[in-house]
Design a protein around this motif. Sequence first.
Motif, PDB file in Angstrom:
ATOM      1  N   TYR A 490       6.899  -2.132   0.524  1.00 31.19           N
ATOM      2  CA  TYR A 490       7.625  -0.869   0.681  1.00 31.19           C
ATOM      3  C   TYR A 490       6.716   0.304   1.057  1.00 31.19           C
ATOM      4  O   TYR A 490       7.201   1.365   1.436  1.00 31.19           O
ATOM      5  N   SER A 491       5.404   0.094   0.957  1.00 35.09           N
ATOM      6  CA  SER A 491       4.481   1.173   1.308  1.00 35.09           C
ATOM      7  C   SER A 491       4.308   1.313   2.816  1.00 35.09           C
ATOM      8  O   SER A 491       3.745   2.291   3.288  1.00 35.09           O
ATOM      9  N   LYS A 495       9.664   2.204   4.949  1.00 31.56           N
ATOM     10  CA  LYS A 495       9.830   1.439   3.704  1.00 31.56           C
ATOM     11  C   LYS A 495       9.715  -0.062   3.957  1.00 31.56           C
ATOM     12  O   LYS A 495      10.158  -0.868   3.147  1.00 31.56           O
ATOM     13  N   GLN A 517      13.968  -1.285  -0.372  1.00 30.91           N
ATOM     14  CA  GLN A 517      14.409  -0.088  -1.079  1.00 30.91           C
ATOM     15  C   GLN A 517      15.704   0.411  -0.447  1.00 30.91           C
ATOM     16  O   GLN A 517      15.815   0.538   0.769  1.00 30.91           O
ATOM     17  N   ALA A 520      15.962   3.146   2.202  1.00 30.73           N
ATOM     18  CA  ALA A 520      15.559   2.875   3.587  1.00 30.73           C
ATOM     19  C   ALA A 520      16.773   2.917   4.496  1.00 30.73           C
ATOM     20  O   ALA A 520      16.652   3.185   5.706  1.00 30.73           O
ATOM     21  N   ASN A 524      15.260   6.976   5.020  1.00 27.77           N
ATOM     22  CA  ASN A 524      13.838   6.704   4.839  1.00 27.77           C
ATOM     23  C   ASN A 524      13.335   5.526   5.667  1.00 27.77           C
ATOM     24  O   ASN A 524      12.133   5.264   5.701  1.00 27.77           O
ATOM     25  N   GLY A 525      14.256   4.801   6.291  1.00 32.90           N
ATOM     26  CA  GLY A 525      13.854   3.684   7.142  1.00 32.90           C
ATOM     27  C   GLY A 525      13.724   4.063   8.610  1.00 32.90           C
ATOM     28  O   GLY A 525      13.404   3.208   9.448  1.00 32.90           O
ATOM     29  N   VAL A 555      12.039   0.419  -8.419  1.00 34.01           N
ATOM     30  CA  VAL A 555      12.778   0.926  -7.262  1.00 34.01           C
ATOM     31  C   VAL A 555      14.195   0.369  -7.222  1.00 34.01           C
ATOM     32  O   VAL A 555      14.449  -0.749  -7.659  1.00 34.01           O
ATOM     33  N   THR A 557      16.969  -1.245  -5.104  1.00 35.51           N
ATOM     34  CA  THR A 557      16.938  -2.059  -3.882  1.00 35.51           C
ATOM     35  C   THR A 557      18.340  -2.376  -3.388  1.00 35.51           C
ATOM     36  O   THR A 557      19.336  -2.225  -4.107  1.00 35.51           O
TER      37      THR A 557
END
Length: 681
Positions: A490-491, A495, A517, A520, A524-525, A555, A557
Amino acid sequence: MPSIEEIIEDKTKQELVKLGINYFTKTQTINTEIENALKKAPSKAGGGGGNYPDIKLFLKTKSLRKIPIMIEVKGAKNKLLKLKNGEIYNFNDKGELSSNIKDYALNGAVHYANAILDYTQSYDEVIALGINGYYESEESKNLNMEYAFYYLNRENLSYPKKIGDFQDLSCLSNEYLDDFLEQIDNLKLNDKEKARVLEDLENDVETKLNKLNQFLHDELLDVKPNTRVSLLVGMIMAAHGVNDKVSPLELKDLKGEEGQNSNDGHIFINKINDFLLEKNLPKEKIEAVMNELKMAFIDSKLWQKAQYVNFKNTDESPLKRAYSLVLDHIFPLVKKLKKADIAGKLFNSITKWLKVPDNEKNDVVLTPRYVVDLMIKLARVNKDSYVCDYATGSGAFLIQAMNTMIKDCESLQSSKQRELKIAHIKAYQLLGIEKRLDIYLLGVLNMILLDDGSANFLHENSLHYEGKYEQGAKKGQDFPADVFLLNPPYSESGKGFIFAQKALKKMQKGRACIIIQENAGSGNGLPYTKELLKHSSLLASIRMPPDLFIGKSSVQTAIYLFETARAHDPKHLVKFIDFSNDGYTRAAKKKAKASANLRDTDNAKARYDEIVDIVLNRKKKTNYYDDFVIEDTINLEGKDWTFSQHKKIDTTPKLEDFKKCVSEYLAWEVSNILKGQKSPF
């Protein structure tokens, strides 16, 4: 009454002679391999000193099958067997050997049978036979005989299964042997038994690995945490050997010499290299693995005694001491787990050894096996699938996919067809990539011990991979992936969706199932989620339980399921499912057993089956999620993929709402009256 054990033992021997069955007494050697196994295993009392079954024999069949039978005899009432909850009770609540092993006939026989499965290479099955006899009273002349036949094999994780009820030993005779073998071959673990055995083994693995890690930490302070993984992997390979080709490395082979080519490190490396060569792995893979293992076994200087205080005055090297621990405690468990996901069981414990940067803590997390099963079903894996995973880890996705594909081969008519297809699956239909070398080694070990399937398991950066076979006969050709499974780090960018974008745009057909996650899918994806929709269609978004990775990661998911090679149609309805309650209750108690940390408290298996039925548009057997499924469209911006973004708030007034409102008003009015206040209305 005094025991009549000697009388019962003599009677048993007489019956075997009458049936024409050869046997070996307590002091006779049945063969060297089995005798050595009985010596290596803990004694019935739990220490050293060896094990001595009352009677030993081989059950030989027309097909040249040779099954060891370990017989233990007792001669007193109620001494046939000791069970707890219907199972052989050989270990107490602390996991220590119980006195039942020496007090009860069957319990002792099962102990000997386990020694053979744990410490031999040639035998995958053993029969444990407990025989007990007694007189009802000192005056009685009626001898009561009772028998307990149990079968253990590695296919069933060495779990003792009752064969049947017998009044004598005639079932072993030629006349009844075929029927007896048929009974044995029909013995399988049910799902409940298998889950329980795996939980127990997992607990045992964790305990034993922690002890090994403590030894490496306390006595070999210079060994880096990540080197410990290489040592463990190499030692398991050396201990395993290859039947009829490479003998397992024995402790006596490690002589503590310190010559450049004769030290214990080189002894290990030579044995491991021979093991890998006999597995017919591609040259490139062997070189990569051996280069890493050489650093652990040779460059680390663990073959030298002088530099370690605790070894200066001994005749054994630190490597030999560590190997002794592995042989005694870890390797027997590995052999039991050979039919399961080996590294998956080791993975959670070993990742505690690794030095992982804080920003990558969520990256080194094992996907629970029941989630792996769910994703494989959603992706419709079958015998003709070509499965890839760009963040393979210990290989859990590929191993379960391989098992599913092999099971599907049962539909093929001829055994020759099945054999060829299974070989093709292992050689060409699985592809995995892992960047971290320490974890890659675990994955290689896992798949090799599960009978290969590792030919296309690559150690490299997935983001630089060009989608081709890099080893073996098809080197340079495109890998025709039609199933993509992923739990990404995820880093990474998006993500981890950067991996999905790279893989999915190459796919010509099929499905992709990704656990990632959840956020995402809500922005965030980006930009990868937006790009994905240009060539792949989102089919389902499943919100997973918030505590799914409790103790490992915190997290939230979700699983995102795609159909590849078809751009997303904005009019297409996507299934959004809230699977927050999956029927499991989880905890993160460090000293608790796995079964205590994960409990099925609300019909979890049926709930997972229902999710598969919903997503695959099949008839459901249950209705847990009727109120937790939404079908809605998404836009093409790649940031409205989560359940909460599509949950509709119903603003229609209901009778219950009116009643509640009136009730609250009346309560307020009464309160004002009691206080002597006038109503403002």
